[in-house]
Design a protein around this motif. Structure first.
Motif, PDB file in Angstrom:
ATOM      1  N   VAL A   1       0.864  -1.255  -0.090  1.00 47.21           N
ATOM      2  CA  VAL A   1      -0.075   0.222   0.034  1.00 47.21           C
ATOM      3  C   VAL A   1       0.816   1.221  -0.031  1.00 47.21           C
ATOM      4  O   VAL A   1       0.843   2.199  -0.810  1.00 47.21           O
ATOM      5  N   ALA A   2       1.754   1.271   1.024  1.00 42.61           N
ATOM      6  CA  ALA A   2       2.983   2.465   0.996  1.00 42.61           C
ATOM      7  C   ALA A   2       3.440   2.681  -0.533  1.00 42.61           C
ATOM      8  O   ALA A   2       3.709   3.767  -0.668  1.00 42.61           O
ATOM      9  N   GLU A   3       3.786   1.555  -0.969  1.00 41.76           N
ATOM     10  CA  GLU A   3       4.707   1.762  -2.267  1.00 41.76           C
ATOM     11  C   GLU A   3       3.637   2.336  -3.150  1.00 41.76           C
ATOM     12  O   GLU A   3       4.346   3.272  -4.365  1.00 41.76           O
ATOM     13  N   ASN A   4       2.552   1.760  -3.140  1.00 37.76           N
ATOM     14  CA  ASN A   4       1.575   2.281  -4.143  1.00 37.76           C
ATOM     15  C   ASN A   4       1.191   3.886  -4.130  1.00 37.76           C
ATOM     16  O   ASN A   4       1.264   4.683  -5.227  1.00 37.76           O
ATOM     17  N   VAL A   5       1.248   4.255  -2.747  1.00 36.05           N
ATOM     18  CA  VAL A   5       0.849   5.583  -2.703  1.00 36.05           C
ATOM     19  C   VAL A   5       2.359   6.762  -2.908  1.00 36.05           C
ATOM     20  O   VAL A   5       2.078   7.583  -3.452  1.00 36.05           O
ATOM     21  N   ALA A   6       3.332   5.901  -2.446  1.00 39.55           N
ATOM     22  CA  ALA A   6       4.729   6.744  -2.757  1.00 39.55           C
ATOM     23  C   ALA A   6       4.815   6.889  -4.361  1.00 39.55           C
ATOM     24  O   ALA A   6       5.581   7.755  -4.610  1.00 39.55           O
ATOM     25  N   PHE A   7       4.190   6.152  -4.997  1.00 44.71           N
ATOM     26  CA  PHE A   7       4.472   5.980  -6.499  1.00 44.71           C
ATOM     27  C   PHE A   7       3.905   7.409  -6.952  1.00 44.71           C
ATOM     28  O   PHE A   7       4.548   8.065  -8.115  1.00 44.71           O
ATOM     29  N   GLY A   8       3.081   7.987  -6.288  1.00 44.33           N
ATOM     30  CA  GLY A   8       2.667   9.625  -6.616  1.00 44.33           C
ATOM     31  C   GLY A   8       3.869  10.772  -6.374  1.00 44.33           C
ATOM     32  O   GLY A   8       3.579  11.524  -7.107  1.00 44.33           O
ATOM     33  N   LEU A   9       4.598  10.166  -5.485  1.00 42.24           N
ATOM     34  CA  LEU A   9       5.820  11.131  -5.378  1.00 42.24           C
ATOM     35  C   LEU A   9       7.154  10.766  -6.588  1.00 42.24           C
ATOM     36  O   LEU A   9       8.218  11.321  -6.327  1.00 42.24           O
TER      37      LEU A   9
ATOM     38  N   ARG B   1      -8.826  -0.388  -2.223  1.00 44.00           N
ATOM     39  CA  ARG B   1      -8.024   0.115  -3.349  1.00 44.00           C
ATOM     40  C   ARG B   1      -8.458   1.726  -3.995  1.00 44.00           C
ATOM     41  O   ARG B   1      -7.410   2.254  -4.030  1.00 44.00           O
ATOM     42  N   GLN B   2      -9.694   1.788  -3.944  1.00 47.46           N
ATOM     43  CA  GLN B   2      -9.953   3.112  -4.196  1.00 47.46           C
ATOM     44  C   GLN B   2      -9.461   4.155  -3.396  1.00 47.46           C
ATOM     45  O   GLN B   2      -9.114   5.288  -3.656  1.00 47.46           O
ATOM     46  N   ARG B   3      -9.270   3.850  -2.230  1.00 47.15           N
ATOM     47  CA  ARG B   3      -8.710   4.825  -1.157  1.00 47.15           C
ATOM     48  C   ARG B   3      -7.166   5.033  -1.273  1.00 47.15           C
ATOM     49  O   ARG B   3      -6.810   6.078  -1.359  1.00 47.15           O
ATOM     50  N   VAL B   4      -6.589   3.841  -1.672  1.00 42.94           N
ATOM     51  CA  VAL B   4      -5.095   3.845  -1.897  1.00 42.94           C
ATOM     52  C   VAL B   4      -5.097   4.853  -3.150  1.00 42.94           C
ATOM     53  O   VAL B   4      -3.962   5.816  -3.302  1.00 42.94           O
ATOM     54  N   ALA B   5      -5.831   4.754  -4.157  1.00 44.52           N
ATOM     55  CA  ALA B   5      -5.563   5.623  -5.643  1.00 44.52           C
ATOM     56  C   ALA B   5      -6.080   6.964  -5.076  1.00 44.52           C
ATOM     57  O   ALA B   5      -5.311   7.817  -5.527  1.00 44.52           O
ATOM     58  N   LEU B   6      -6.822   7.351  -4.254  1.00 47.87           N
ATOM     59  CA  LEU B   6      -6.992   8.536  -3.683  1.00 47.87           C
ATOM     60  C   LEU B   6      -5.801   9.168  -3.132  1.00 47.87           C
ATOM     61  O   LEU B   6      -5.541  10.293  -3.422  1.00 47.87           O
ATOM     62  N   ALA B   7      -5.163   8.282  -2.069  1.00 54.08           N
ATOM     63  CA  ALA B   7      -4.010   8.804  -1.396  1.00 54.08           C
ATOM     64  C   ALA B   7      -2.970   9.033  -2.308  1.00 54.08           C
ATOM     65  O   ALA B   7      -2.069  10.037  -2.246  1.00 54.08           O
ATOM     66  N   ARG B   8      -2.792   7.956  -3.103  1.00 55.66           N
ATOM     67  CA  ARG B   8      -1.797   8.418  -4.272  1.00 55.66           C
ATOM     68  C   ARG B   8      -1.734   9.791  -5.255  1.00 55.66           C
ATOM     69  O   ARG B   8      -0.972  10.219  -5.354  1.00 55.66           O
ATOM     70  N   ALA B   9      -3.142  10.177  -5.398  1.00 60.94           N
ATOM     71  CA  ALA B   9      -3.450  11.214  -6.033  1.00 60.94           C
ATOM     72  C   ALA B   9      -3.271  12.811  -5.403  1.00 60.94           C
ATOM     73  O   ALA B   9      -2.732  13.607  -5.628  1.00 60.94           O
ATOM     74  N   LEU B  10      -3.569  12.375  -3.975  1.00 61.87           N
ATOM     75  CA  LEU B  10      -3.612  13.450  -3.145  1.00 61.87           C
ATOM     76  C   LEU B  10      -2.345  13.889  -2.475  1.00 61.87           C
ATOM     77  O   LEU B  10      -1.911  15.075  -1.976  1.00 61.87           O
TER      78      LEU B  10
ATOM     79  N   ALA C   1      -1.137  10.762   3.989  1.00 67.02           N
ATOM     80  CA  ALA C   1      -2.227  10.817   2.802  1.00 67.02           C
ATOM     81  C   ALA C   1      -3.041   9.480   3.038  1.00 67.02           C
ATOM     82  O   ALA C   1      -4.063   9.468   2.928  1.00 67.02           O
ATOM     83  N   LEU C   2      -2.404   8.343   3.698  1.00 66.54           N
ATOM     84  CA  LEU C   2      -2.930   7.125   4.051  1.00 66.54           C
ATOM     85  C   LEU C   2      -4.110   7.553   5.292  1.00 66.54           C
ATOM     86  O   LEU C   2      -5.260   7.148   5.055  1.00 66.54           O
ATOM     87  N   THR C   3      -3.627   8.427   6.023  1.00 71.19           N
ATOM     88  CA  THR C   3      -4.631   8.788   7.240  1.00 71.19           C
ATOM     89  C   THR C   3      -5.926   9.560   6.655  1.00 71.19           C
ATOM     90  O   THR C   3      -6.913   9.263   7.035  1.00 71.19           O
ATOM     91  N   MET C   4      -5.601  10.464   5.588  1.00 72.73           N
ATOM     92  CA  MET C   4      -6.331  11.203   5.085  1.00 72.73           C
ATOM     93  C   MET C   4      -7.544  10.373   4.347  1.00 72.73           C
ATOM     94  O   MET C   4      -8.898  10.566   4.648  1.00 72.73           O
ATOM     95  N   VAL C   5      -7.349   9.353   3.872  1.00 69.55           N
ATOM     96  CA  VAL C   5      -8.341   8.462   3.274  1.00 69.55           C
ATOM     97  C   VAL C   5      -8.821   7.295   4.293  1.00 69.55           C
ATOM     98  O   VAL C   5      -9.261   6.453   3.635  1.00 69.55           O
ATOM     99  N   GLY C   6      -8.408   7.368   5.500  1.00 70.73           N
ATOM    100  CA  GLY C   6      -8.869   6.322   6.307  1.00 70.73           C
ATOM    101  C   GLY C   6      -8.037   5.022   6.582  1.00 70.73           C
ATOM    102  O   GLY C   6      -8.894   4.010   6.796  1.00 70.73           O
ATOM    103  N   LEU C   7      -6.960   5.075   5.991  1.00 69.54           N
ATOM    104  CA  LEU C   7      -6.363   3.972   5.847  1.00 69.54           C
ATOM    105  C   LEU C   7      -4.863   3.819   6.701  1.00 69.54           C
ATOM    106  O   LEU C   7      -3.792   3.149   6.490  1.00 69.54           O
ATOM    107  N   ALA C   8      -4.866   4.877   7.840  1.00 68.55           N
ATOM    108  CA  ALA C   8      -3.724   5.088   8.610  1.00 68.55           C
ATOM    109  C   ALA C   8      -3.361   3.636   9.265  1.00 68.55           C
ATOM    110  O   ALA C   8      -3.990   2.603   9.430  1.00 68.55           O
ATOM    111  N   GLY C   9      -2.085   3.084   9.016  1.00 73.87           N
ATOM    112  CA  GLY C   9      -1.437   2.032   9.511  1.00 73.87           C
ATOM    113  C   GLY C   9      -1.560   0.853   8.478  1.00 73.87           C
ATOM    114  O   GLY C   9      -1.210  -0.394   8.663  1.00 73.87           O
TER     115      GLY C   9
END
Ligand code: ATP
Length: 361
Positions: free
Chosen positions: A93-101, A141-150, A119-127
């Motif tokens: 999950v973290a690697e997916n979100v970091a892909f946004g960077l 998954r949709q939350r991860v996509a949102l976190a990656r975009a945000l 970003a994960l906290t924002m979308v309710g996926l902290a931890g």
């Protein structure tokens, strides 16, 4: 309100197909804006034009006061979330979100990790960072996509039918979360959807599109209560249409409506100016009623006969035939305690009120 995005005279052709027709539109900073319309009306094309994935054939797209003509998608202050989440299943999950960077080479590892967690906290996926992406549910998954975009804090988040792959319950939950998220981050969200309920629930304003054009642009309540055309009225919710004849327009509208007779309605009830001559009148099913035994009303009554009954548990939808009205009239009734469900062929006294009419050309 500050204008963030302005489209002026935007046209888009695919070969000789005219996909966007003279779009003029302003979207404000911090607004939750939706593009709503039937399949093929051009809403995705319009979104991709703002994102920079499509070049306009003609017209100007400005974001934050700058002309975007020469600005490629990756340099625009926008980020897009797609319907198919485009999550990498083999990554965490973290690697997916970091892909946004990935393009921000100068961010150190520690800061990156903090940004991912934020970003994960924002979308309710902290931890959830260490989890494998393939083990997530559709909603997650949709939350991860949102976190990656945000994670890059774009000025504008573009959402192309982001919830359409989710089941009804999950979709409704994500709708509420997206509204909360948008308020929290305060950036502009532009949502593409063909689901009118989704647009009504989520948006500050909605542009309803048909065949490459904007049919009406308004807040949800205005769109629902005062649709400016028959096609907007039928696309958003249910609407009964009655033939009518406008007799005179002064400080009120004098109108003769089939089955209901001559009436006066206010000018606000005509979203577009009307003139003498044939017109159509719209009435929402829930603004009509049926007078049940033991109940009273001070509104007008007209006799009808039940033609069709559809029972929804909390509501019953009736089609009622009324003398002088060519089509059966649809009425939505709450199933309150003590109210029977009427049967086909039973007589029904229909309650109506001219204040609920919309006059359309
Ligand atoms: P949907 O909800 O079905 O995605 P939409 O409202 O988003 O519909 P668009 O995807 O914007 O519609 O398409 C608008 C019209 O332009 C459609 O008729 C589509 O076939 C056409 N179109 C879209 N992309 C292209 C393309 N790359 N080349 C040719 N025609 C295209």
């Amino acid at each position: 309100m500050t204008a963030l995005i302005t489209l002026t005279g935007v046209n888009k052709y695919y070969a000789d197909y005219h996909a966007l027709r003279d779009i003029n539109l302003t979207i404000n900073a911090g607004e939750f804006f939706s593009l709503l319309g039937p399949s093929g009306c051009g809403k995705t094309t319009l979104l991709r034009t703002i994102a920079g994935f499509e070049q306009v054939t003609d017209g100007v797209v400005m974001i934050g006061g700058a002309d975007m003509a020469a600005v490629p998608a990756n340099l625009r202050p926008t980020n897009m979330v797609f319907q198919s989440y485009a999550i990498f299943p083999h990554l965490s999950v973290a690697e997916n979100v970091a892909f946004g960077l990935r393009k921000s080479k100068d961010i150190d590892k520690q800061t990156k990790a903090e940004m991912v967690e934020e970003a994960l906290t924002m979308v309710g996926l902290a931890g959830y960072g260490k989890r494998a992406a393939h083990a997530l549910s559709g909603g997650q998954r949709q939350r991860v996509a949102l976190a990656r975009a945000l994670i890059l804090k774009p000025k504008v988040l573009l959402l192309d039918e982001p919830l359409s792959a989710l089941d009804k319950k999950m979709r409704e939950q994500m709708q509420v979360e997206l509204i909360r998220l948008q308020r929290q981050v305060g950036i502009t969200f532009i949502l593409v959807t063909h689901d009118q309920e989704e647009a009504l629930v989520m948006s500050d304003r909605i542009a309803v599109m048909f065949e490459g054009e904007i049919g009406q642009l308004a807040d949800p309540e205005t769109l629902y209560r005062r649709p400016n055309s028959r096609r907007v009225a039928s696309f958003i919710g249910k609407m009964n249409f009655l033939e009518a004849e406008v007799n005179a327009v002064s400080d009120v509208i004098a109108i003769d409506v089939e089955g209901l007779g001559p009436l006066q309605v206010s000018l606000e009830q005509a979203p577009e100016p009307v003139k003498q001559g044939p017109a159509v009148v719209g009435i929402r099913p829930e603004t009509l009623g049926i007078l049940f035994e033991g109940e009273t009303t001070d509104r007008k009554l007209i006799d009808g006969v039940v033609d069709e009954v559809v029972y929804y548990g909390d509501m019953t939808y009736y089609d009622i035939r009324i003398k002088g009205i060519s089509q059966a009239i649809n009425i939505a009734m709450k199933n309150l305690i003590g109210r029977p469900v009427l049967e086909v062929g039973e007589a029904a006294q229909v309650i109506w009120d001219e204040r609920a009419l919309v006059v359309l050309n």
